[in-house]
Design a protein around this motif. Structure first.
Motif, PDB file in Angstrom:
ATOM      1  N   LYS A  45       0.833  -1.204   0.000  1.00 29.07           N
ATOM      2  CA  LYS A  45       0.000   0.000   0.000  1.00 29.07           C
ATOM      3  C   LYS A  45       0.864   1.250   0.000  1.00 29.07           C
ATOM      4  O   LYS A  45       0.612   2.206  -0.742  1.00 29.07           O
ATOM      5  CB  LYS A  45      -0.923  -0.005   1.224  1.00 29.07           C
ATOM      6  CG  LYS A  45      -2.033  -1.027   1.173  1.00 29.07           C
ATOM      7  CD  LYS A  45      -2.860  -0.973   2.461  1.00 29.07           C
ATOM      8  CE  LYS A  45      -3.896  -2.064   2.494  1.00 29.07           C
ATOM      9  NZ  LYS A  45      -4.643  -2.089   3.764  1.00 29.07           N
ATOM     10  N   ASP A  46       1.908   1.252   0.851  1.00 25.48           N
ATOM     11  CA  ASP A  46       2.788   2.417   0.948  1.00 25.48           C
ATOM     12  C   ASP A  46       3.494   2.702  -0.371  1.00 25.48           C
ATOM     13  O   ASP A  46       3.813   3.857  -0.687  1.00 25.48           O
ATOM     14  CB  ASP A  46       3.838   2.201   2.045  1.00 25.48           C
ATOM     15  CG  ASP A  46       3.235   2.189   3.448  1.00 25.48           C
ATOM     16  OD1 ASP A  46       2.067   2.597   3.600  1.00 25.48           O
ATOM     17  OD2 ASP A  46       3.945   1.757   4.383  1.00 25.48           O
ATOM     18  N   LEU A  47       3.769   1.645  -1.136  1.00 30.12           N
ATOM     19  CA  LEU A  47       4.448   1.794  -2.424  1.00 30.12           C
ATOM     20  C   LEU A  47       3.480   2.038  -3.579  1.00 30.12           C
ATOM     21  O   LEU A  47       3.896   2.136  -4.734  1.00 30.12           O
ATOM     22  CB  LEU A  47       5.292   0.545  -2.716  1.00 30.12           C
ATOM     23  CG  LEU A  47       6.494   0.330  -1.793  1.00 30.12           C
ATOM     24  CD1 LEU A  47       7.057  -1.078  -1.969  1.00 30.12           C
ATOM     25  CD2 LEU A  47       7.567   1.384  -2.078  1.00 30.12           C
ATOM     26  N   GLY A  48       2.213   2.139  -3.255  1.00 30.13           N
ATOM     27  CA  GLY A  48       1.219   2.419  -4.289  1.00 30.13           C
ATOM     28  C   GLY A  48       0.761   1.209  -5.060  1.00 30.13           C
ATOM     29  O   GLY A  48       0.204   1.339  -6.147  1.00 30.13           O
ATOM     30  N   HIS A  49       0.974   0.012  -4.518  1.00 28.60           N
ATOM     31  CA  HIS A  49       0.545  -1.214  -5.179  1.00 28.60           C
ATOM     32  C   HIS A  49      -0.743  -1.730  -4.546  1.00 28.60           C
ATOM     33  O   HIS A  49      -1.023  -1.465  -3.373  1.00 28.60           O
ATOM     34  CB  HIS A  49       1.622  -2.303  -5.055  1.00 28.60           C
ATOM     35  CG  HIS A  49       2.880  -1.995  -5.792  1.00 28.60           C
ATOM     36  ND1 HIS A  49       3.193  -2.537  -7.007  1.00 28.60           N
ATOM     37  CD2 HIS A  49       3.928  -1.180  -5.477  1.00 28.60           C
ATOM     38  CE1 HIS A  49       4.364  -2.094  -7.422  1.00 28.60           C
ATOM     39  NE2 HIS A  49       4.836  -1.263  -6.503  1.00 28.60           N
TER      40      HIS A  49
END
Length: 200
Positions: free
Chosen positions: A188-192
């Protein structure tokens, strides 16, 4: 020819204090190992390993699984699991791999503990007293980092050059003070999308 087993070992470790702080729930690590005659010892290069795999692997899977389940008090108690093999110096790493990377070995354990994830593993060549390291992961959730653990022990007289040490590992509980999150929050933090990690 069935497995020729020289000896077995049951290794149980319980952690009560970690980082100077009492564990809310003690972590129990269990390993069951068998020292077996390498079924391909003295045969030179063997192209077809399947006959010996079929002869040896099912017995080892059943034996080691029963040892783990008895020590754990039942399959439901096992949370993390893994496997390992160390082949003696006269053998090939392929021999170690052959006996643990077959469903005839691993499915005994998966079924007994009701697992969904793959069995984490190591397979190496070494002499007697080579460290046996069994990586563990949660049996139902490969992204649950609290159960990324390693069981570490050695057998001073095994494997001999013509033997293989085969082992299964289990954890009851995870690391006592787990605080690094899990893979899903990282995604989530990496935008996935955690449900589709390849997509951005």
């Amino acid at each position: 020819m069935p497995a020729i087993i020289r000896k077995t070992l049951l290794h149980v470790e319980t952690t009560l204090i970690e980082g100077g702080k009492a564990a809310p729930i003690p972590l129990k690590l269990i390993a069951a190992a068998a020292v077996v005659k390498n079924p391909w010892a003295g045969m030179g290069f063997v192209e077809n390993l399947k006959p010996a795999i079929h002869d040896v692997a099912p017995d080892l899977g059943a034996l080691l699984t029963s040892m783990i389940i008895e020590a754990a008090g039942g399959g439901a108690a096992v949370e993390g699991y893994g496997k390992a093999a160390v082949v003696g110096l006269d053998g090939e790493v392929e021999h170690a791999s052959a006996l643990i990377h077959t469903l005839r070995f691993g499915n005994h354990y998966r079924t007994a503990v009701g697992a969904k994830t793959y069995l984490a593993f190591t397979n190496i060549r070494g002499g007697a007293n080579t460290p046996i390291m069994i990586p563990l992961m949660d049996k139902n959730d490969e992204g649950r980092r609290s159960h990324y653990l390693t069981i570490h022990f050695a057998m001073p007289d095994a494997p001999a050059a013509d033997e293989i040490v085969i082992a299964l590992g289990a954890s009851i509980g995870g690391r006592p003070h787990h605080r690094i999150g899990d893979r899903y929050q990282d995604l989530k933090d990496l935008g996935h999308d955690p449900a589709n990690p390849a997509a951005v």
